[in-house]
Enzyme design. Sequence first.
Site, PDB file in Angstrom:
ATOM      1  N   HIS B  66       0.895  -0.866   0.272  1.00 36.09           N
ATOM      2  CA  HIS B  66      -0.197   0.420   0.223  1.00 36.09           C
ATOM      3  C   HIS B  66       0.917   1.281  -0.248  1.00 36.09           C
ATOM      4  CE1 HIS B  66      -3.797  -2.926   1.419  1.00 36.09           C
ATOM      5  NE2 HIS B  66      -3.397  -2.104   0.524  1.00 36.09           N
ATOM      6  N   ASP B 141     -18.322  -0.633 -11.966  1.00 33.46           N
ATOM      7  CA  ASP B 141     -16.657  -0.359 -13.187  1.00 33.46           C
ATOM      8  C   ASP B 141     -15.712   0.594 -13.856  1.00 33.46           C
ATOM      9  OD1 ASP B 141     -15.651  -1.735 -15.351  1.00 33.46           O
ATOM     10  OD2 ASP B 141     -16.608  -1.266 -17.050  1.00 33.46           O
ATOM     11  N   ASP B 160      -4.804  -0.235  -8.724  1.00 33.57           N
ATOM     12  CA  ASP B 160      -4.732  -1.262  -7.891  1.00 33.57           C
ATOM     13  C   ASP B 160      -5.667  -2.586  -7.492  1.00 33.57           C
ATOM     14  OD1 ASP B 160      -4.465  -2.629  -4.880  1.00 33.57           O
ATOM     15  OD2 ASP B 160      -4.923  -1.056  -3.791  1.00 33.57           O
ATOM     16  N   SER B 161      -5.394  -3.376  -8.459  1.00 38.96           N
ATOM     17  CA  SER B 161      -6.778  -4.336  -8.837  1.00 38.96           C
ATOM     18  C   SER B 161      -5.483  -5.627  -8.551  1.00 38.96           C
ATOM     19  CB  SER B 161      -6.692  -4.398 -10.716  1.00 38.96           C
ATOM     20  OG  SER B 161      -5.347  -4.741 -10.835  1.00 38.96           O
ATOM     21  N   ASP B 163      -5.528  -9.521 -10.382  1.00 29.60           N
ATOM     22  CA  ASP B 163      -4.331  -9.856 -11.473  1.00 29.60           C
ATOM     23  C   ASP B 163      -5.550  -9.777 -12.725  1.00 29.60           C
ATOM     24  OD1 ASP B 163      -2.923 -10.737  -9.218  1.00 29.60           O
ATOM     25  OD2 ASP B 163      -3.038 -13.199  -9.655  1.00 29.60           O
TER      26      ASP B 163
END
EC number: 2.5.1.16
Lengths: 285, 285
Positions: B66, B141, B160-161, B163
Amino acid sequence: MALDENWYTEIHADAGSAFSLKVRRKLHDEQSAFQRIEVYETEGFGNLMTIDGLVMLTDRDNFVYHEMMSHPALFSHPHPRRVVIVGGGDCGTLREVLKHPEVESVVQVEIDERVTRISEQFFPALCESNGDPRAEFFFGDGIQWIKDAEPGSIDLIIVDSTDPVGPAEGLFSGPFYTSCLRALGSNGLLAQQSESPLYHTQGIIKPMHDEMRKAGFLDTLTLHFPQVSYPSGWWTATLACKDLPITFVREEACENKGFETLYYNDAIHRACAATPEFLRKALMG
Amino acid sequence: MALDENWYTEIHADAGSAFSLKVRRKLHDEQSAFQRIEVYETEGFGNLMTIDGLVMLTDRDNFVYHEMMSHPALFSHPHPRRVVIVGGGDCGTLREVLKHPEVESVVQVEIDERVTRISEQFFPALCESNGDPRAEFFFGDGIQWIKDAEPGSIDLIIVDSTDPVGPAEGLFSGPFYTSCLRALGSNGLLAQQSESPLYHTQGIIKPMHDEMRKAGFLDTLTLHFPQVSYPSGWWTATLACKDLPITFVREEACENKGFETLYYNDAIHRACAATPEFLRKALMG
């Protein structure tokens, strides 16, 4: 998801974590005079050597460790001519040290000759420089060897050992550091593997700094780097200097180094001593 | 050594490796509209959240991720006022962004509200700044949100997703980067998690650089850092800049930052873009 019997697993009990590699077959298994040495062929990491059930190295990721145990120290010494490796039986650190043309002699002092013989058989790439006339192999106790070394006779001591339990325990102690300091010449450096910042800051890294300074080393510095197959995947080497502050003294030589590396380069050298905030605070305290 | 049923294991099939954490008990298990979300209490890593069986975060090591997803980008932008986080439902990145007094607004665009609600319950420390009046939550979305954003209205987009499979796949693609570039104001920056240097250099990191540049970003830069509970324990974030080269432009502000961090500091900032030799060569080719 559960792992079936086709996986080798190392449990890091104190941390409650484990690392596993998928195995194709076991290539070797022996009990030497000192320890149990096993070699596996893995699915994605090439060959794997374990000692007493702990990962020593894999083909795939040993490059980071071996490069970081050798090059930062070698480019921080103004004239590294005489090098001693304590441990390092797999010869990977030796290979990196021998890439430096300034180095005139390297003695590898490994307690267990079988580690080196097995490495010659299953990790031939790491042993490709073993025939270099500058390399000398001594199989015996590193603590005694350093104690007996002529004062001021070594420029760089690299302690490339197993964890501080069993045969390697005495390598993480004040009396050993006192012997190292005495054996080092002016500008001398000591570089030692010092475990994981996440798991071992209080238990190993901080005490190591304290003991090295108590033994009389002028300064100490911990470098960190990823090491995928070691506990936490994050590892350190700690440097200690006899009388010259630890600086990137041969920066230009590094920028123009005439040999190949996979992880290390001059940018990595400048970066690897940047200390994570929690570690910086722990070492100050 | 085999792991019994008291361990959570994530297998990284392509690499033939696995990481495990010893579990005390399962705290939560639900199938949301998008994914399966589980929370465990572990022996040594505090609470653990997994999504579709993959580690999202643990109490013990999420600080590195983070901090490195937020502070290097924020101190590389001359005036970061308007920030958008795409993903980041656990709110850990949001908390770090809100430590910067220069930031006037942060929109967190997370597709799955349940991730945030579960994080509020089981990772309260990460959510401690959720009540900050500068924070806004939009559940929907991210790709569409960025597409609809007013041109030039954002200073920093942090992706910050999960994979690049399932819901997150479109976040690793040219059309998304084109929308990002359009939404960014002058000096704008994009920061995106970009997986493991050891496992994903060819499959993800290099294609990401190529797609970002093709979309019109001026320059790209990959930072690396340890991330113990992610595949290989070694992770990256890739930055892309709209029109100002990526530099440590607010170095002095960083040195005098008035907030606490555990991994990041000014030395780490200077260090984190030092590129390992194999990655440097891969990105050149």
